[in-house]
Design a protein around this motif. Sequence first.
Motif, PDB file in Angstrom:
ATOM      1  N   UNK A 363      -0.686  21.476  -3.655  1.00 38.33           N
ATOM      2  CA  UNK A 363      -1.236  21.026  -4.935  1.00 38.33           C
ATOM      3  C   UNK A 363      -0.330  19.974  -5.571  1.00 38.33           C
ATOM      4  N   UNK A 364       0.974  20.200  -5.509  1.00 40.45           N
ATOM      5  CA  UNK A 364       1.924  19.253  -6.091  1.00 40.45           C
ATOM      6  C   UNK A 364       1.871  17.901  -5.380  1.00 40.45           C
ATOM      7  N   UNK A 365       1.722  17.916  -4.063  1.00 35.15           N
ATOM      8  CA  UNK A 365       1.644  16.662  -3.298  1.00 35.15           C
ATOM      9  C   UNK A 365       0.416  15.853  -3.725  1.00 35.15           C
ATOM     10  N   UNK A 366      -0.725  16.522  -3.890  1.00 38.16           N
ATOM     11  CA  UNK A 366      -1.947  15.824  -4.313  1.00 38.16           C
ATOM     12  C   UNK A 366      -1.760  15.178  -5.678  1.00 38.16           C
ATOM     13  N   UNK A 367      -1.120  15.891  -6.587  1.00 37.11           N
ATOM     14  CA  UNK A 367      -0.904  15.352  -7.928  1.00 37.11           C
ATOM     15  C   UNK A 367       0.058  14.166  -7.891  1.00 37.11           C
ATOM     16  N   UNK A 368       1.060  14.244  -7.036  1.00 37.03           N
ATOM     17  CA  UNK A 368       2.001  13.129  -6.904  1.00 37.03           C
ATOM     18  C   UNK A 368       1.291  11.871  -6.404  1.00 37.03           C
ATOM     19  N   UNK A 369       0.364  12.030  -5.461  1.00 34.29           N
ATOM     20  CA  UNK A 369      -0.396  10.875  -4.959  1.00 34.29           C
ATOM     21  C   UNK A 369      -1.246  10.277  -6.081  1.00 34.29           C
ATOM     22  N   UNK A 370      -1.833  11.139  -6.913  1.00 30.57           N
ATOM     23  CA  UNK A 370      -2.607  10.648  -8.063  1.00 30.57           C
ATOM     24  C   UNK A 370      -1.728   9.805  -8.979  1.00 30.57           C
ATOM     25  N   UNK A 371      -0.486  10.237  -9.180  1.00 26.15           N
ATOM     26  CA  UNK A 371       0.440   9.470 -10.009  1.00 26.15           C
ATOM     27  C   UNK A 371       0.753   8.110  -9.417  1.00 26.15           C
ATOM     28  N   UNK A 372       0.894   8.049  -8.098  1.00 21.86           N
ATOM     29  CA  UNK A 372       1.154   6.767  -7.429  1.00 21.86           C
ATOM     30  C   UNK A 372      -0.033   5.818  -7.612  1.00 21.86           C
ATOM     31  N   UNK A 373      -1.254   6.352  -7.539  1.00 24.33           N
ATOM     32  CA  UNK A 373      -2.450   5.517  -7.733  1.00 24.33           C
ATOM     33  C   UNK A 373      -2.473   4.938  -9.142  1.00 24.33           C
ATOM     34  N   UNK A 374      -2.185   5.770 -10.141  1.00 27.57           N
ATOM     35  CA  UNK A 374      -2.169   5.285 -11.527  1.00 27.57           C
ATOM     36  C   UNK A 374      -1.070   4.243 -11.712  1.00 27.57           C
ATOM     37  N   UNK A 375       0.069   4.456 -11.061  1.00 28.91           N
ATOM     38  CA  UNK A 375       1.144   3.467 -11.117  1.00 28.91           C
ATOM     39  C   UNK A 375       0.662   2.130 -10.555  1.00 28.91           C
ATOM     40  N   UNK A 376      -0.069   2.182  -9.439  1.00 22.70           N
ATOM     41  CA  UNK A 376      -0.614   0.963  -8.853  1.00 22.70           C
ATOM     42  C   UNK A 376      -1.642   0.287  -9.743  1.00 22.70           C
ATOM     43  N   UNK A 377      -2.496   1.079 -10.391  1.00 21.08           N
ATOM     44  CA  UNK A 377      -3.488   0.511 -11.308  1.00 21.08           C
ATOM     45  C   UNK A 377      -2.810  -0.189 -12.481  1.00 21.08           C
ATOM     46  N   UNK A 378      -1.745   0.423 -12.981  1.00 23.08           N
ATOM     47  CA  UNK A 378      -1.014  -0.195 -14.086  1.00 23.08           C
ATOM     48  C   UNK A 378      -0.347  -1.493 -13.672  1.00 23.08           C
ATOM     49  N   UNK A 379       0.219  -1.514 -12.464  1.00 24.68           N
ATOM     50  CA  UNK A 379       0.880  -2.727 -11.974  1.00 24.68           C
ATOM     51  C   UNK A 379      -0.134  -3.846 -11.754  1.00 24.68           C
ATOM     52  N   UNK A 380      -1.313  -3.503 -11.220  1.00 24.59           N
ATOM     53  CA  UNK A 380      -2.367  -4.502 -10.991  1.00 24.59           C
ATOM     54  C   UNK A 380      -2.862  -5.085 -12.305  1.00 24.59           C
ATOM     55  N   UNK A 381      -2.967  -4.249 -13.315  1.00 22.71           N
ATOM     56  CA  UNK A 381      -3.470  -4.691 -14.614  1.00 22.71           C
ATOM     57  C   UNK A 381      -2.548  -5.714 -15.260  1.00 22.71           C
ATOM     58  N   UNK A 382      -1.257  -5.611 -14.991  1.00 21.21           N
ATOM     59  CA  UNK A 382      -0.291  -6.505 -15.631  1.00 21.21           C
ATOM     60  C   UNK A 382      -0.206  -7.866 -14.958  1.00 21.21           C
ATOM     61  N   UNK A 383      -0.835  -8.007 -13.793  1.00 24.32           N
ATOM     62  CA  UNK A 383      -0.746  -9.285 -13.077  1.00 24.32           C
ATOM     63  C   UNK A 383      -1.635 -10.343 -13.712  1.00 24.32           C
TER      64      UNK A 383
END
Length: 383
Positions: A363-383
């Motif tokens: 369960x923790x691994x799945x949540x960590x992957x979700x966090x990485x996706x949100x991190x990527x969405x935030x980085x893409x938005x700032x470009x």
Amino acid sequence: MTVIAPSPDELPTHHTFSLIALVCVASIFFLGTPGFVVLMATQWSLTESQLGLIAAADSVGNAVGSLLMTFVLFRYNPRALVLIALLGFIAANALSAFRLDDTTMLLVRLASGVFSGVIAGLAIRRLSEGKDADRNLTWMVISQTLAIAVLLTFVLPWVGELGQATAAFIMVALQGVICLLVRTLFPAVHLQAETELSNTSAPRTASAYLALLSIFLLYVTVGVVWTFVGFMGHEAGFKDAFVETLLGGANLLSIAAISIVPWMIQRDRLFSTGIVALTLCTLAALGLSLPPQAWTYAVSTVVFICAWGTSITLLLALLPSYDKAGRMIMLAPGVLCMGSALGSFLGGQLMEMQSPAWAFRIAAICCAIAGVIVLGLGATRKR
């Protein structure tokens, strides 16, 4: 001529609260899963695997119902849809009050989930339209969180003393009967005209799907933790009053955490707050994988519930910015229910075949992957 329903901005305030109430009632089994699981295990002596399958069946049904609402049923009269779905919801939960064989119970919970998904999909679509979407969705999550606290701290323990799982499911059916009055507040006309997804730019559509994927992964984690956190406390020998008070109190604290979401959105801190919340969810799930002690169990449970509520509120707030047509937000209940179903099923299987620790680690691994996706969405938005 097709008549179009007005947006929620043009509706009275009590209509908005009625929509939120419908979402809470429709999702009552999911909201109170730890309590229902304990009551079913106590009355009917069900195993972890059986309990996980029942929770998963309800979640799969919710997913199917919301998908039907998104792609098929949105064309039809909302008031008639709510009436049909509520009648099915009432019947399915009334049947769930009896000790059915495993296959029949799974089919009944699946049907209940389908009707719940239709109700929730319709209501959430309406709440997400207009300029007050962020506020409405935040109030929806706060209301669900308050419902969890009341259910687990007061309602289910009291109802359980009267008649265990049987009384609990009868209570759910009766709440559906009361909601038949609420359905008259729905317009007997079509929802707002659809904007084709093909008109949405590819990058924004891709971002919306990534946001939905992060919701799915978060709810795989939630499916494991929320289905079994109460059961694990019971199995660890903690007093029922301690577990019930802990879960109820944690949800009350979660309301304070969720209430900061609109403030964070206004200050353009949606992504950073989401990453922090998902990180805390991950750490809390890992904490629950440790050998159960009262303090680690309590801290991990409180942190997880507060971070979970904040995370889903932020992720739901992302979707309208990617998709003005409103189709993606109607997919959200189905996506989170599919994640929850997978989590409930995997959690039950891993606990029987391996150990509870392994279930919470996955369960923790799945949540960590979700966090990485949100991190990527935030980085893409700032470009």
